[in-house]
Design an enzyme around this catalytic site. Structure first.
Site, PDB file in Angstrom:
ATOM      1  N   TRP A 155     -27.157 -21.330   0.444  1.00 27.68           N
ATOM      2  CA  TRP A 155     -27.456 -20.154  -0.388  1.00 27.68           C
ATOM      3  C   TRP A 155     -26.502 -20.009  -1.557  1.00 27.68           C
ATOM      4  O   TRP A 155     -26.776 -19.250  -2.484  1.00 27.68           O
ATOM      5  CB  TRP A 155     -27.405 -18.871   0.467  1.00 27.68           C
ATOM      6  CG  TRP A 155     -26.150 -18.810   1.297  1.00 27.68           C
ATOM      7  CD1 TRP A 155     -26.016 -19.221   2.591  1.00 27.68           C
ATOM      8  CD2 TRP A 155     -24.845 -18.390   0.883  1.00 27.68           C
ATOM      9  NE1 TRP A 155     -24.712 -19.074   3.014  1.00 27.68           N
ATOM     10  CE2 TRP A 155     -23.972 -18.562   1.978  1.00 27.68           C
ATOM     11  CE3 TRP A 155     -24.323 -17.873  -0.305  1.00 27.68           C
ATOM     12  CZ2 TRP A 155     -22.608 -18.249   1.914  1.00 27.68           C
ATOM     13  CZ3 TRP A 155     -22.968 -17.566  -0.371  1.00 27.68           C
ATOM     14  CH2 TRP A 155     -22.134 -17.752   0.733  1.00 27.68           C
ATOM     15  N   ASN A 156     -25.353 -20.683  -1.524  1.00 26.96           N
ATOM     16  CA  ASN A 156     -24.350 -20.366  -2.560  1.00 26.96           C
ATOM     17  C   ASN A 156     -24.722 -20.929  -3.933  1.00 26.96           C
ATOM     18  O   ASN A 156     -24.406 -20.349  -4.965  1.00 26.96           O
ATOM     19  CB  ASN A 156     -22.945 -20.786  -2.127  1.00 26.96           C
ATOM     20  CG  ASN A 156     -22.816 -22.252  -1.835  1.00 26.96           C
ATOM     21  OD1 ASN A 156     -23.803 -22.939  -1.632  1.00 26.96           O
ATOM     22  ND2 ASN A 156     -21.596 -22.759  -1.804  1.00 26.96           N
ATOM     23  N   LYS A 179     -36.013 -27.252   3.498  1.00 24.48           N
ATOM     24  CA  LYS A 179     -35.827 -25.896   4.039  1.00 24.48           C
ATOM     25  C   LYS A 179     -34.630 -25.266   3.337  1.00 24.48           C
ATOM     26  O   LYS A 179     -33.514 -25.735   3.483  1.00 24.48           O
ATOM     27  CB  LYS A 179     -35.538 -25.950   5.545  1.00 24.48           C
ATOM     28  CG  LYS A 179     -35.574 -24.560   6.164  1.00 24.48           C
ATOM     29  CD  LYS A 179     -34.717 -24.422   7.407  1.00 24.48           C
ATOM     30  CE  LYS A 179     -33.256 -24.326   7.116  1.00 24.48           C
ATOM     31  NZ  LYS A 179     -32.832 -23.120   6.351  1.00 24.48           N
ATOM     32  N   PRO A 180     -34.879 -24.195   2.570  1.00 22.83           N
ATOM     33  CA  PRO A 180     -33.742 -23.548   1.903  1.00 22.83           C
ATOM     34  C   PRO A 180     -33.031 -22.609   2.866  1.00 22.83           C
ATOM     35  O   PRO A 180     -33.538 -22.321   3.953  1.00 22.83           O
ATOM     36  CB  PRO A 180     -34.424 -22.753   0.783  1.00 22.83           C
ATOM     37  CG  PRO A 180     -35.756 -22.385   1.369  1.00 22.83           C
ATOM     38  CD  PRO A 180     -36.152 -23.524   2.289  1.00 22.83           C
ATOM     39  N   ALA A 181     -31.880 -22.082   2.450  1.00 16.11           N
ATOM     40  CA  ALA A 181     -31.165 -21.109   3.282  1.00 16.11           C
ATOM     41  C   ALA A 181     -31.998 -19.838   3.398  1.00 16.11           C
ATOM     42  O   ALA A 181     -32.692 -19.441   2.450  1.00 16.11           O
ATOM     43  CB  ALA A 181     -29.817 -20.794   2.653  1.00 16.11           C
ATOM     44  N   GLY A 233     -24.059 -27.761   3.600  1.00 16.53           N
ATOM     45  CA  GLY A 233     -23.736 -26.546   4.345  1.00 16.53           C
ATOM     46  C   GLY A 233     -22.408 -26.724   5.053  1.00 16.53           C
ATOM     47  O   GLY A 233     -21.566 -27.537   4.642  1.00 16.53           O
ATOM     48  N   SER A 234     -22.246 -25.985   6.141  1.00 14.62           N
ATOM     49  CA  SER A 234     -20.954 -25.994   6.822  1.00 14.62           C
ATOM     50  C   SER A 234     -20.745 -27.281   7.623  1.00 14.62           C
ATOM     51  O   SER A 234     -21.706 -27.934   8.046  1.00 14.62           O
ATOM     52  CB  SER A 234     -20.880 -24.794   7.762  1.00 14.62           C
ATOM     53  OG  SER A 234     -21.914 -24.883   8.713  1.00 14.62           O
ATOM     54  N   GLU A 255     -23.142 -32.965   2.741  1.00 17.09           N
ATOM     55  CA  GLU A 255     -22.191 -32.303   1.833  1.00 17.09           C
ATOM     56  C   GLU A 255     -21.674 -31.091   2.586  1.00 17.09           C
ATOM     57  O   GLU A 255     -22.393 -30.105   2.721  1.00 17.09           O
ATOM     58  CB  GLU A 255     -22.894 -31.836   0.553  1.00 17.09           C
ATOM     59  CG  GLU A 255     -23.384 -32.930  -0.338  1.00 17.09           C
ATOM     60  CD  GLU A 255     -22.255 -33.687  -0.997  1.00 17.09           C
ATOM     61  OE1 GLU A 255     -21.076 -33.279  -0.889  1.00 17.09           O
ATOM     62  OE2 GLU A 255     -22.559 -34.711  -1.621  1.00 17.09           O
ATOM     63  N   GLU A 390     -11.717 -22.592   6.117  1.00 17.96           N
ATOM     64  CA  GLU A 390     -12.338 -22.496   4.798  1.00 17.96           C
ATOM     65  C   GLU A 390     -12.461 -21.005   4.424  1.00 17.96           C
ATOM     66  O   GLU A 390     -12.894 -20.193   5.231  1.00 17.96           O
ATOM     67  CB  GLU A 390     -13.717 -23.145   4.828  1.00 17.96           C
ATOM     68  CG  GLU A 390     -14.286 -23.324   3.454  1.00 17.96           C
ATOM     69  CD  GLU A 390     -15.595 -24.132   3.421  1.00 17.96           C
ATOM     70  OE1 GLU A 390     -15.886 -24.708   2.390  1.00 17.96           O
ATOM     71  OE2 GLU A 390     -16.305 -24.157   4.440  1.00 17.96           O
TER      72      GLU A 390
HETATM   73  P1  ADP Z   1     -23.080 -21.238   5.646  1.00 19.06           P
HETATM   74  O1  ADP Z   1     -22.043 -20.946   6.679  1.00 19.06           O
HETATM   75  O2  ADP Z   1     -22.552 -21.562   4.323  1.00 19.06           O
HETATM   76  O3  ADP Z   1     -24.238 -20.296   5.628  1.00 19.06           O
HETATM   77  P2  ADP Z   1     -24.650 -23.079   7.145  1.00 19.06           P
HETATM   78  O4  ADP Z   1     -24.245 -24.472   7.465  1.00 19.06           O
HETATM   79  O5  ADP Z   1     -24.791 -22.106   8.253  1.00 19.06           O
HETATM   80  O6  ADP Z   1     -23.624 -22.630   6.043  1.00 19.06           O
HETATM   81  O7  ADP Z   1     -26.011 -23.059   6.321  1.00 19.06           O
HETATM   82  C1  ADP Z   1     -26.379 -24.038   5.407  1.00 19.06           C
HETATM   83  C2  ADP Z   1     -27.830 -24.365   5.618  1.00 19.06           C
HETATM   84  O8  ADP Z   1     -27.965 -24.873   6.928  1.00 19.06           O
HETATM   85  C3  ADP Z   1     -28.784 -23.179   5.515  1.00 19.06           C
HETATM   86  O9  ADP Z   1     -30.017 -23.620   4.958  1.00 19.06           O
HETATM   87  C4  ADP Z   1     -28.999 -22.809   6.960  1.00 19.06           C
HETATM   88  O10 ADP Z   1     -30.233 -22.178   7.185  1.00 19.06           O
HETATM   89  C5  ADP Z   1     -28.988 -24.176   7.594  1.00 19.06           C
HETATM   90  N1  ADP Z   1     -28.714 -24.211   9.026  1.00 19.06           N
HETATM   91  C6  ADP Z   1     -27.833 -23.486   9.746  1.00 19.06           C
HETATM   92  N2  ADP Z   1     -27.902 -23.829  11.059  1.00 19.06           N
HETATM   93  C7  ADP Z   1     -28.852 -24.788  11.175  1.00 19.06           C
HETATM   94  C8  ADP Z   1     -29.401 -25.555  12.246  1.00 19.06           C
HETATM   95  N3  ADP Z   1     -28.967 -25.422  13.490  1.00 19.06           N
HETATM   96  N4  ADP Z   1     -30.373 -26.448  11.944  1.00 19.06           N
HETATM   97  C9  ADP Z   1     -30.800 -26.621  10.678  1.00 19.06           C
HETATM   98  N5  ADP Z   1     -30.332 -25.942   9.641  1.00 19.06           N
HETATM   99  C10 ADP Z   1     -29.364 -25.042   9.867  1.00 19.06           C
END
Ligand code: ADP
Length: 490
Positions: A155-156, A179-181, A233-234, A255, A390
């Site tokens: 989302w950032n 799939k977006p956030a 993402g994370s 990433e 972080e």
């Molecule tokens: P943040 O902590 O920055 O929100 P996330 O890693 O949780 O980072 O989110 C980044 C992306 O990963 C988002 O699109 C989120 O919906 C997705 N995401 C989070 N958990 C899962 C999962 N278990 N499977 C697939 N996508 C995920």
């Protein structure tokens, strides 16, 4: 918004096989500056995700057989459409994600740059011929699209992270399901409307929006038709996805998080460094994986550095990204505020000095917004949470150092390896230090070492693979070696 508003209808969200679909259920999207609902989008079921993979899988043979010039033309059209809709996309981004309008405009441009870059780079996917030791043999190396790509974006940076994946994937000849956030699906919908208008054939680009990412991620990682997973993402989620994808040997690009050190050496101008680092620290309200999270300043120049940094914080206006003159927008949600607040409280309890900020802000007319004051901490030490976790927020922790060797050890005291920054006037020192720093992106007297033309990615727990540049398209290509045995007698 004007007539060119990227149209976001209620309960839209899934673009599958060239058609927009509504979901059986929907979920709300909030403006983080005021908590208002700004849209409702489809909540994809596992069947929807499978339908999107079906579509991508069926479209792959024909799309991968198109010429590089045909794929380039689609990307050029998408690039042009993005530029035409730049202000509408930026406004939507500021409303949905919160960043100031100027920063949103910058991101839309950065996102469009990827479309243009790969519209051109696709024409340069060259193969090779390799000399053989046998006179009757010839070797030919060819590149082919890997297949169906599943992409998960954050989302950032809700638009540029989409084009950074979609552009090289479709340029290479892959088809994609993205799939977006869940916090920023409206920006994704607007981008897929652009891909639709750009004329990508049905099934080449597919979008599924979902409130709970896990079931979607599970299918992406286990469906045998998905050949490649690309994730931003994370680190924790990236590790889960990479683990789940491993048994079927899917290609993965990751990433992930960062904990960027910024080093201000004694020979640097502390005022200039404070200006640069305050700009990059507060970019996107600190919600960036390349944000400087530990600012090491030589002990002899720490005073003028901190003074200038604090002066710059005093000039930053916090509020809705849609208002004029705002430098710091909201954080994504209350959980993000709580995490930042707990890191700051922990640091102060363990002896850090709070120079500025350190509190959640309540802004008149935006009571439900998630605002945190731009914060400066000095005297940060390795025992504090903020030194290692972080920090996805507007907090600048300053740490003194005395020698080059000492600061290199401190910079590497993290399992992350994404970005690093250094300020020095010495060319020799810059060379020496960049040779040693184990980070994927390094800015030397430079706060923005990013571009569609430059490889972006991290080492260690910050991920795998590179996005952007020539390397970016290789992530979506297989290498095939063909050996010819020929009759060399005549
Ligand atoms: P943040 O902590 O920055 O929100 P996330 O890693 O949780 O980072 O989110 C980044 C992306 O990963 C988002 O699109 C989120 O919906 C997705 N995401 C989070 N958990 C899962 C999962 N278990 N499977 C697939 N996508 C995920």
């Amino acid at each position: 918004m004007g007539s060119k508003t990227p149209c976001v209808e209620e309960e839209n969200g899934m673009f599958i096989n060239g058609e927009w679909r509504q979901g059986h259920q929907s979920f709300p999207v909030l403006n983080p500056a005021n908590g208002e609902i700004i849209g409702n989008v489809a909540d994809a079921t596992p069947d929807d995700v499978l339908a999107a993979i079906d579509a991508a899988s069926s479209a792959f043979p024909a799309w991968s057989a198109t010429t590089a010039y045909q794929r380039s033309a689609c990307l050029h059209r998408a690039h042009q459409l993005m530029l035409e809709q730049k202000s509408e996309l930026a406004e939507l981004m500021s409303r949905e994600q919160g960043k100031p309008l100027k920063a949103s405009l910058g991101e839309v441009q950065y996102g469009a740059d990827y479309l243009l870059w790969y519209a051109e780079e696709v024409k340069r996917v060259y193969g090779e011929t390799i000399p053989s030791a046998r006179p009757d043999q010839r070797f030919l190396v060819k590149h082919h699209a890997v297949g169906v790509v599943a992409a998960v974006t954050p989302w950032n940076y809700p638009i540029s992270m989409i084009t950074r994946k979609v552009a090289p994937a479709v340029a290479a000849g892959c088809t994609i399901v993205l799939k977006p956030a869940e916090a920023t699906p409206l920006c994704a919908i607007a981008m897929f409307k652009i891909f639709e208008q750009a004329g990508f054939p049905a099934g080449v680009v597919n979008l599924v929006t979902a409130e709970d990412p896990k079931p979607v991620g599970d299918i992406f990682c286990t469906d045998p038709r998905v050949a490649k997973l690309t994730f931003t993402g994370s680190t924790a989620v990236g590790r889960q996805l990479a683990t789940l994808a491993a048994p079927s040997f899917k290609r993965v690009s990751m990433e992930l998080g960062g904990h960027a050190p910024a080093i201000v050496f004694k020979d640097a101008d502390p005022v200039h460094a404070a200006k640069g680092l305050s700009l990059v620290k507060f970019l996107n309200t600190g919600q960036a994986c390349i944000s400087p999270n530990r600012i090491f300043v030589h002990q002899d120049i720490i005073e003028p550095f901190v003074e200038e940094f604090a002066r710059r914080i005093d000039r930053l206006k916090v509020g809705s990204g849609l208002e004029q003159g705002i430098a710091i927008g909201p954080l994504v949600n209350q959980a993000a505020i709580d995490k930042v607040a707990s890191q700051v409280e922990d640091a102060v309890a363990k002896g850090a000095t709070l120079i500025r900020g350190g509190k959640q802000l309540s802004i008149e007319t935006l009571e439900k917004g998630c605002f945190y004051a731009p914060t400066l901490l000095t005297g940060v030490t390795p025992e504090m949470k903020i030194y290692r976790e972080e920090t996805f927020g507007p907090v600048a922790p300053v740490i003194p150092f005395s020698t080059e060797q000492e600061v290199l050890e401190m910079a590497h005291d993290t399992h992350y390896g994404l970005a690093a920054y250094l300020y020095t006037e010495s060319l020799s020192r810059a060379m020496r230090v960049t040779d040693k720093l184990q980070f994927g992106l390094i800015g030397v007297n430079d706060i923005n070492p990013t571009s569609a033309a430059a490889p972006f990615g991290g080492m260690k727990s910050s991920g795998l693979g590179r996005e952007g540049a020539h390397e970016g398209i290789l992530e979506y290509l297989e290498t095939k070696l063909v050996g010819f045995s020929i009759d060399d007698s005549e």
